[in-house]
Scaffold this active site. Structure first.
Site, PDB file in Angstrom:
ATOM      1  N   ARG A  95      -5.818  10.743   5.614  1.00  0.00           N
ATOM      2  CA  ARG A  95      -5.330   9.668   4.772  1.00  0.00           C
ATOM      3  C   ARG A  95      -6.295   8.490   4.819  1.00  0.00           C
ATOM      4  O   ARG A  95      -7.204   8.459   5.638  1.00  0.00           O
ATOM      5  CB  ARG A  95      -3.908   9.256   5.144  1.00  0.00           C
ATOM      6  CG  ARG A  95      -3.638   9.085   6.635  1.00  0.00           C
ATOM      7  CD  ARG A  95      -2.676   8.010   6.886  1.00  0.00           C
ATOM      8  NE  ARG A  95      -3.197   6.782   6.313  1.00  0.00           N
ATOM      9  CZ  ARG A  95      -4.139   6.041   6.863  1.00  0.00           C
ATOM     10  NH1 ARG A  95      -4.691   6.392   8.008  1.00  0.00           N
ATOM     11  NH2 ARG A  95      -4.575   4.940   6.286  1.00  0.00           N
ATOM     12  N   GLY A  96      -6.047   7.520   3.900  1.00  0.00           N
ATOM     13  CA  GLY A  96      -7.002   6.420   3.737  1.00  0.00           C
ATOM     14  C   GLY A  96      -7.905   6.788   2.568  1.00  0.00           C
ATOM     15  O   GLY A  96      -8.460   7.901   2.519  1.00  0.00           O
ATOM     16  N   ALA A  97      -8.043   5.845   1.625  1.00  0.00           N
ATOM     17  CA  ALA A  97      -8.677   6.177   0.345  1.00  0.00           C
ATOM     18  C   ALA A  97     -10.078   6.802   0.476  1.00  0.00           C
ATOM     19  O   ALA A  97     -10.341   7.863  -0.099  1.00  0.00           O
ATOM     20  CB  ALA A  97      -8.710   4.920  -0.525  1.00  0.00           C
ATOM     21  N   GLN A 148       1.066   3.065   9.698  1.00  0.00           N
ATOM     22  CA  GLN A 148      -0.394   3.211   9.822  1.00  0.00           C
ATOM     23  C   GLN A 148      -0.978   2.151  10.750  1.00  0.00           C
ATOM     24  O   GLN A 148      -2.071   2.315  11.264  1.00  0.00           O
ATOM     25  CB  GLN A 148      -1.051   3.104   8.442  1.00  0.00           C
ATOM     26  CG  GLN A 148      -0.896   4.332   7.579  1.00  0.00           C
ATOM     27  CD  GLN A 148       0.296   4.227   6.660  1.00  0.00           C
ATOM     28  OE1 GLN A 148       1.248   3.496   6.936  1.00  0.00           O
ATOM     29  NE2 GLN A 148       0.272   4.963   5.573  1.00  0.00           N
ATOM     30  N   ASP A 172      -6.952   0.842  -2.071  1.00  0.00           N
ATOM     31  CA  ASP A 172      -6.953   2.208  -2.611  1.00  0.00           C
ATOM     32  C   ASP A 172      -7.522   2.242  -4.021  1.00  0.00           C
ATOM     33  O   ASP A 172      -7.941   3.286  -4.501  1.00  0.00           O
ATOM     34  CB  ASP A 172      -5.537   2.777  -2.599  1.00  0.00           C
ATOM     35  CG  ASP A 172      -5.098   3.025  -1.169  1.00  0.00           C
ATOM     36  OD1 ASP A 172      -4.698   2.055  -0.495  1.00  0.00           O
ATOM     37  OD2 ASP A 172      -5.208   4.172  -0.726  1.00  0.00           O
ATOM     38  N   LYS A 185      -1.756  -0.700   0.439  1.00  0.00           N
ATOM     39  CA  LYS A 185      -0.504  -0.284   1.056  1.00  0.00           C
ATOM     40  C   LYS A 185       0.615  -1.283   0.808  1.00  0.00           C
ATOM     41  O   LYS A 185       0.392  -2.496   0.844  1.00  0.00           O
ATOM     42  CB  LYS A 185      -0.745  -0.107   2.562  1.00  0.00           C
ATOM     43  CG  LYS A 185       0.447   0.370   3.358  1.00  0.00           C
ATOM     44  CD  LYS A 185       1.049   1.647   2.821  1.00  0.00           C
ATOM     45  CE  LYS A 185       0.059   2.793   2.731  1.00  0.00           C
ATOM     46  NZ  LYS A 185       0.531   3.917   1.913  1.00  0.00           N
TER      47      LYS A 185
HETATM   48  O1  MRU Z   1      -1.056   6.024   2.293  1.00  0.00           O
HETATM   49  P1  MRU Z   1      -2.343   5.890   3.061  1.00  0.00           P
HETATM   50  O2  MRU Z   1      -2.135   5.898   4.538  1.00  0.00           O
HETATM   51  O3  MRU Z   1      -3.395   6.858   2.618  1.00  0.00           O
HETATM   52  O4  MRU Z   1      -2.810   4.426   2.638  1.00  0.00           O
HETATM   53  C1  MRU Z   1      -3.894   3.821   3.256  1.00  0.00           C
HETATM   54  C2  MRU Z   1      -4.091   2.440   2.787  1.00  0.00           C
HETATM   55  O5  MRU Z   1      -3.362   1.881   2.004  1.00  0.00           O
HETATM   56  C3  MRU Z   1      -5.333   1.785   3.244  1.00  0.00           C
HETATM   57  O6  MRU Z   1      -5.124   0.438   3.531  1.00  0.00           O
HETATM   58  C4  MRU Z   1      -6.328   1.972   2.105  1.00  0.00           C
HETATM   59  O7  MRU Z   1      -6.456   3.332   1.818  1.00  0.00           O
HETATM   60  C5  MRU Z   1      -7.611   1.423   2.376  1.00  0.00           C
HETATM   61  S1  MRU Z   1      -8.482   2.530   3.390  1.00  0.00           S
HETATM   62  C6  MRU Z   1      -9.982   1.957   3.769  1.00  0.00           C
END
Ligand code: MRU
Length: 320
Positions: A51-53, A179, A219, A230
């Protein structure tokens, strides 16, 4: 970055497949998952093992490379992967790039290498916002776990820590998936002082003068500077604005979308709200906390007017 003192990346090639650090098991267990097929990668993204963009984009690139080796068409691979999660634009960005690649495995590796280098550059650029003794608030996890290495929002923090500055991080817990506990775990791996706070505590701490700077990830950031991140990010930006606390967004090029397409906000499973994850009798477990109807939008949009600036690979700027 460091896992138990050893320098690792979140996604690594191992022979004919890739391995990823399993974020569904963290922070309670450190385990690595082997991804060998298109379905492995799609499941890992959908179920948030990955996870994480930026990391979602990097994993999707490897998903295409593995799919082609399995004999799937590129159209099929992209369709399956694009359907896994809707909000992070990095996923679509990576799939578009893979469509134009001559050597899929080399391209997937290049996307990973560029992500690591880009995040390191964001850290260098953001260093000018840091100073000795600073208190930084962050939301969700936009650290190295959410990227291939270094992270986005946490990259300037790691850069400052490595430069010998004293940095303390207020870590929003980030319900429902928590997270923030991943953020706390990775900061601990690097010895960066931090404190986990309930999602509702940030505004109070800002009123008390205990937050000098907010940095979050994204994201998807549109050309007009509006930021999807998020759920809860918007409330932090409002509180920062009301308290004159600078609010910065760390944005790699892969998270910028200059199209006019409306933001698509992922609605996730009600079970994420109805349960909390923890450890029971020494084992990871989920505990039910409500049977009421719930809503679970996973992201929100912070308007550009609440953003002080954007930390990019090429510098800190006031517009995207
Ligand atoms: O739903 P997730 O855990 O994939 O969401 C992650 C986030 O919202 C992060 O803050 C975002 O992806 C930025 S990652 C560098």
């Amino acid at each position: 970055m460091k896992v138990a003192g050893i320098w690792r990346r979140t996604i690594e090639r191992e022979g004919d497949h890739v391995i990823v650090l399993d974020q569904a098991a963290l922070p309670f267990e450190v385990t690595w998952l082997a991804l060998r097929t298109l379905d492995d990668v799609a499941r890992a993204i959908r179920d948030m093992h990955v996870r994480g963009a930026p990391l979602i984009g990097a994993a999707a690139a490897w998903g295409v490379a593995l799919a082609l080796r399995e004999g799937h068409t590129i159209d099929h691979a992209c369709r399956v992967l694009a359907a896994t999660r809707p909000t992070a634009v990095n996923l679509r960005w990576a799939l578009e790039r893979m469509r134009g690649a001559r050597d899929a495995e080399a391209e997937a590796q290049a996307i990973c290498d560029e992500d690591a280098a880009g995040c390191e550059a964001i850290g260098r650029a953001g260093l000018r916002l840091m100073r000795d003794g600073i208190n930084v608030l962050t939301h969700c996890n936009a650290g190295w776990l959410a990227t291939v290495d270094w992270g986005t929002a946490l990259a300037p923090i790691y850069a400052a820590h490595e430069a010998g500055m004293r940095v303390h991080v207020w870590v929003d817990e980030t319900r429902p998936r928590n997270q923030g506990l991943l953020t706390a775990w990775e900061l601990a791996q690097h010895g960066v002082p931090h404190t986990v706070i309930a999602d509702n505590a940030g505004g109070h701490l800002m009123q008390q003068g205990k937050v000098d700077l907010c940095i979050v990830g994204t994201d998807r950031t549109r050309g007009n500077g509006d930021v999807a991140n998020k759920i809860g990010t918007y409330l932090k930006a409002l509180a920062a604005h009301d308290n004159n606390v600078p609010f910065y967004v760390a944005v790699p090029a892969s998270s910028i979308d200059r199209s006019d397409a409306p933001f698509e906000i992922e609605e996730r499973s009600a079970d994420e709200m109805r349960t909390v994850a923890g450890v029971v009798a020494g084992k990871p477990a989920r505990v039910r906390v409500t049977d009421s109807p719930v809503a679970n939008p996973a992201f929100d949009v912070t308007p550009a007017r609440l953003v002080t600036g954007y930390i990019t690979e090429t510098g800190v700027r006031t517009a995207i």
